[in-house]
Scaffold this motif. Sequence first.
Motif, mmCIF file in Angstrom:
data_model
loop_
_atom_site.group_PDB
_atom_site.id
_atom_site.type_symbol
_atom_site.label_atom_id
_atom_site.label_comp_id
_atom_site.label_asym_id
_atom_site.label_seq_id
_atom_site.Cartn_x
_atom_site.Cartn_y
_atom_site.Cartn_z
ATOM 1 N N GLY A 125 0.819 -1.199 0.000
ATOM 2 C CA GLY A 125 0.000 0.000 0.000
ATOM 3 C C GLY A 125 0.849 1.244 0.000
ATOM 4 N N LEU A 126 0.220 2.353 -0.371
ATOM 5 C CA LEU A 126 0.904 3.635 -0.479
ATOM 6 C C LEU A 126 -0.081 4.715 -0.071
ATOM 7 N N ASP A 127 0.379 5.689 0.692
ATOM 8 C CA ASP A 127 -0.463 6.818 1.070
ATOM 9 C C ASP A 127 0.421 8.059 1.190
ATOM 10 N N PRO A 128 -0.142 9.222 1.479
ATOM 11 C CA PRO A 128 0.675 10.437 1.528
ATOM 12 C C PRO A 128 1.786 10.426 2.575
ATOM 13 N N GLU A 129 1.727 9.509 3.529
ATOM 14 C CA GLU A 129 2.759 9.461 4.566
ATOM 15 C C GLU A 129 3.815 8.391 4.312
ATOM 16 N N GLY A 130 3.650 7.578 3.276
ATOM 17 C CA GLY A 130 4.653 6.550 3.000
ATOM 18 C C GLY A 130 4.042 5.319 2.380
ATOM 19 N N PHE A 131 4.675 4.159 2.631
ATOM 20 C CA PHE A 131 4.223 2.911 2.031
ATOM 21 C C PHE A 131 4.284 1.802 3.064
ATOM 22 N N ASP A 132 3.577 0.712 2.744
ATOM 23 C CA ASP A 132 3.525 -0.467 3.598
ATOM 24 C C ASP A 132 4.232 -1.606 2.873
ATOM 25 N N LEU A 133 4.976 -2.404 3.632
ATOM 26 C CA LEU A 133 5.643 -3.591 3.108
ATOM 27 C C LEU A 133 5.157 -4.805 3.899
ATOM 28 N N ALA A 134 5.113 -5.954 3.233
ATOM 29 C CA ALA A 134 4.740 -7.187 3.916
ATOM 30 C C ALA A 134 5.568 -8.340 3.388
ATOM 31 N N ARG A 135 5.824 -9.286 4.281
ATOM 32 C CA ARG A 135 6.501 -10.542 3.935
ATOM 33 C C ARG A 135 5.854 -11.594 4.821
ATOM 34 N N GLY A 136 4.974 -12.398 4.215
ATOM 35 C CA GLY A 136 4.233 -13.365 5.020
ATOM 36 C C GLY A 136 3.378 -12.620 6.032
ATOM 37 N N THR A 137 3.576 -12.923 7.315
ATOM 38 C CA THR A 137 2.806 -12.257 8.362
ATOM 39 C C THR A 137 3.520 -11.017 8.920
ATOM 40 N N GLU A 138 4.730 -10.763 8.456
ATOM 41 C CA GLU A 138 5.466 -9.588 8.913
ATOM 42 C C GLU A 138 5.011 -8.358 8.139
ATOM 43 N N ALA A 139 5.005 -7.219 8.789
ATOM 44 C CA ALA A 139 4.631 -5.972 8.124
ATOM 45 C C ALA A 139 5.509 -4.834 8.600
ATOM 46 N N LEU A 140 5.782 -3.943 7.676
ATOM 47 C CA LEU A 140 6.531 -2.716 7.979
ATOM 48 C C LEU A 140 5.764 -1.538 7.417
#
Length: 197
Positions: free
Chosen positions: A182-197
Amino acid sequence: MQLLIHPVVRPYASLITLVMDPGGVPIFLISTLARHTRNLANDPRAAILVDGTGGESADGGDPLQGARLTLSGIAEETKDLAMRRRFLARQAQAAFYVDFQDFSFWRLQVEGAHLIGGFGRIVDLEPGDLLIPLAGAEAVVEAEEGIVAHMNADHADAIALYAQGFGGLATEPEAPGWLMTGLDPEGFDLARGTEAL
């Protein structure tokens, strides 16, 4: 004489998966077969507990020492197809049942929040403290799907570097397997399996 029997109304808690839309509004996928969906159809007031403790505190001790956030507001069904894409990018396991007829996407219109940052660290928050203003960012929101697809298809190496640098994963030589979700005005989201950043 007519006897009317009303169901007893009681608070009901249920475990759900969720994502945030570009403005920070919680989106979740639920089934009409579930009690929580039937309850929301009768009374849309709801709360979502986001548990950041992972079941225990940061030091491995008392989970009540860890952070958690309760969001409260009004739940409503949404037909926004962008939410489907965003949800499945982060909660890939839902692809198995997302098209079952009894499932639909809902959003929580946040009216307030209660943050517990650990024992004795408590604060009430207003929607403006949590939600991301989207005025002026319409182009970013509209371009999100294409940007995310492009990054995942053509720039896996850059995403791995983002995971290392911004996610504190510098010990992993290549941080493989991360995807932008995902992407929004404050940055982006990353995922790997059940991990998220």
